[in-house]
Write a protein that holds these residues in place. Sequence first.
Motif, PDB file in Angstrom:
ATOM      1  N   ASP A  82       6.303  13.635  -4.217  1.00 29.30           N
ATOM      2  CA  ASP A  82       5.553  14.124  -3.063  1.00 29.30           C
ATOM      3  C   ASP A  82       5.921  13.373  -1.791  1.00 29.30           C
ATOM      4  O   ASP A  82       6.047  13.963  -0.711  1.00 29.30           O
ATOM      5  N   LEU A  83       6.128  12.057  -1.913  1.00 31.26           N
ATOM      6  CA  LEU A  83       6.499  11.265  -0.740  1.00 31.26           C
ATOM      7  C   LEU A  83       7.923  11.598  -0.290  1.00 31.26           C
ATOM      8  O   LEU A  83       8.204  11.635   0.920  1.00 31.26           O
ATOM      9  N   ARG A  84       8.788  11.859  -1.227  1.00 33.28           N
ATOM     10  CA  ARG A  84      10.162  12.195  -0.872  1.00 33.28           C
ATOM     11  C   ARG A  84      10.225  13.563  -0.178  1.00 33.28           C
ATOM     12  O   ARG A  84      11.001  13.756   0.763  1.00 33.28           O
ATOM     13  N   ARG A  85       9.377  14.482  -0.626  1.00 30.81           N
ATOM     14  CA  ARG A  85       9.320  15.780   0.047  1.00 30.81           C
ATOM     15  C   ARG A  85       8.827  15.618   1.489  1.00 30.81           C
ATOM     16  O   ARG A  85       9.350  16.230   2.422  1.00 30.81           O
ATOM     17  N   THR A  94       0.842  -1.202   0.000  1.00 31.67           N
ATOM     18  CA  THR A  94       0.000   0.000   0.000  1.00 31.67           C
ATOM     19  C   THR A  94       0.875   1.250   0.000  1.00 31.67           C
ATOM     20  O   THR A  94       1.860   1.330   0.751  1.00 31.67           O
ATOM     21  N   ARG A  95       0.548   2.210  -0.833  1.00 27.77           N
ATOM     22  CA  ARG A  95       1.326   3.437  -0.921  1.00 27.77           C
ATOM     23  C   ARG A  95       1.263   4.187   0.406  1.00 27.77           C
ATOM     24  O   ARG A  95       0.175   4.448   0.930  1.00 27.77           O
ATOM     25  N   PRO A  96       2.418   4.552   0.975  1.00 28.27           N
ATOM     26  CA  PRO A  96       2.412   5.267   2.269  1.00 28.27           C
ATOM     27  C   PRO A  96       1.738   6.629   2.136  1.00 28.27           C
ATOM     28  O   PRO A  96       1.774   7.253   1.081  1.00 28.27           O
ATOM     29  N   THR A  97       1.181   7.078   3.226  1.00 26.43           N
ATOM     30  CA  THR A  97       0.614   8.424   3.251  1.00 26.43           C
ATOM     31  C   THR A  97       1.745   9.430   3.520  1.00 26.43           C
ATOM     32  O   THR A  97       2.838   9.056   3.958  1.00 26.43           O
ATOM     33  N   ARG A  98       1.438  10.694   3.296  1.00 24.61           N
ATOM     34  CA  ARG A  98       2.432  11.720   3.564  1.00 24.61           C
ATOM     35  C   ARG A  98       2.779  11.778   5.060  1.00 24.61           C
ATOM     36  O   ARG A  98       3.923  11.997   5.434  1.00 24.61           O
ATOM     37  N   GLU A  99       1.777  11.558   5.900  1.00 20.60           N
ATOM     38  CA  GLU A  99       2.036  11.565   7.343  1.00 20.60           C
ATOM     39  C   GLU A  99       2.962  10.415   7.734  1.00 20.60           C
ATOM     40  O   GLU A  99       3.840  10.557   8.588  1.00 20.60           O
ATOM     41  N   ALA A 100       2.742   9.264   7.099  1.00 22.91           N
ATOM     42  CA  ALA A 100       3.613   8.113   7.375  1.00 22.91           C
ATOM     43  C   ALA A 100       5.047   8.428   6.959  1.00 22.91           C
ATOM     44  O   ALA A 100       6.004   8.058   7.653  1.00 22.91           O
ATOM     45  N   GLY A 109      10.696   9.869   8.236  1.00 26.18           N
ATOM     46  CA  GLY A 109      11.767  10.862   8.178  1.00 26.18           C
ATOM     47  C   GLY A 109      12.251  11.256   9.559  1.00 26.18           C
ATOM     48  O   GLY A 109      13.460  11.408   9.794  1.00 26.18           O
ATOM     49  N   ALA A 110      11.312  11.432  10.500  1.00 25.54           N
ATOM     50  CA  ALA A 110      11.680  11.779  11.873  1.00 25.54           C
ATOM     51  C   ALA A 110      12.453  10.639  12.542  1.00 25.54           C
ATOM     52  O   ALA A 110      13.418  10.870  13.283  1.00 25.54           O
ATOM     53  N   GLN A 111      12.039   9.389  12.281  1.00 20.83           N
ATOM     54  CA  GLN A 111      12.739   8.229  12.836  1.00 20.83           C
ATOM     55  C   GLN A 111      14.197   8.206  12.376  1.00 20.83           C
ATOM     56  O   GLN A 111      15.123   7.984  13.176  1.00 20.83           O
ATOM     57  N   ILE A 112      14.383   8.416  11.091  1.00 18.68           N
ATOM     58  CA  ILE A 112      15.737   8.379  10.537  1.00 18.68           C
ATOM     59  C   ILE A 112      16.559   9.545  11.061  1.00 18.68           C
ATOM     60  O   ILE A 112      17.755   9.409  11.344  1.00 18.68           O
TER      61      ILE A 112
END
Length: 298
Positions: free
Chosen positions: A281-284, A219-225, A230-233
């Motif tokens: 968009d997901l990378r942003r 399933t394609r991740p959401t922007r919030e996911a 990003g915060a985890q990394i």
Amino acid sequence: MNDDLTVLGARIDRTNELLQRVLAEVAKTPSTHAIFVDAGYLYAAAGRLVAGTEDRRSFDLDAEGLIDALIDRARTVFADSRLLRVYWYDGARRRIHTAEQQSIAELPDVKVRLGNLNANNQQKGVDSLIRSDLESLARHRAISDAALLGGDEDLVSAVEAAQGYGARVHLWGIEAPEGRNQAEPLLWEVDSQRTLDLDFFKPYVARRTAPSYDTAAVTRPTREAMRFVGAQIAAKWLAARGREAMAELLHGHPYLPGSVDQDLLVEAEGLLQYSLRGQADLRRALRDGFWEHLQAQY
């Protein structure tokens, strides 16, 4: 008077005898050489030559095999000389060995010397380490010849320092697909030059294959996911590199250095098992989450 001349002659004969003994001992002592490897130059130039990229994450280097090959080459070049050791200069965050650097340090006859690595993955202090070792070994007559694998103009002072104490410095380079990958002032200063070609490096450099993810099955991740990932990394990045590196990175906000951005992408794809290639968009959102976490900790 004759007695004085006799005594003087005896002293001269004794001095000549001692000099002959010293010269005989020197003749028995083999010459000694050492190999100095600027790993930053090695990875960039060999990666470009064999794998078509300077990015270390894109290829594997068999350091043990390559070091053995360098030792064998030196044994041929310096036929009547013995090896002191191989000096391997690289950069690391806070000068803490990576797993790869630790494995290299454990090799026989190899000494790993680390400079610092800043947030942009730029080496700091490596050239000064090379100069310090070259100068010290030459000053103490520990080496007669130095094989230097590098290309930076900043190494000129290291070459001059070693030569000032009588050591000969031989520059080894890596074949460049086009142009030149060694500074001209460095080429001018050394005692000899050699170029190691593609065939020399081919057995020790292999391009990595990118992992493939079945995007259709996930399933394609959401922007919030993505922001959460990003915060985890970012939290992991901060723990590994520290607040000084964070401050340096934040100074360039909103632009991430290419190496950091690539690491972020690869790690996120691994966590999600989902390809983010072509998903702007997901990378942003991933970058936003990364920056937000660091800014909250600043």
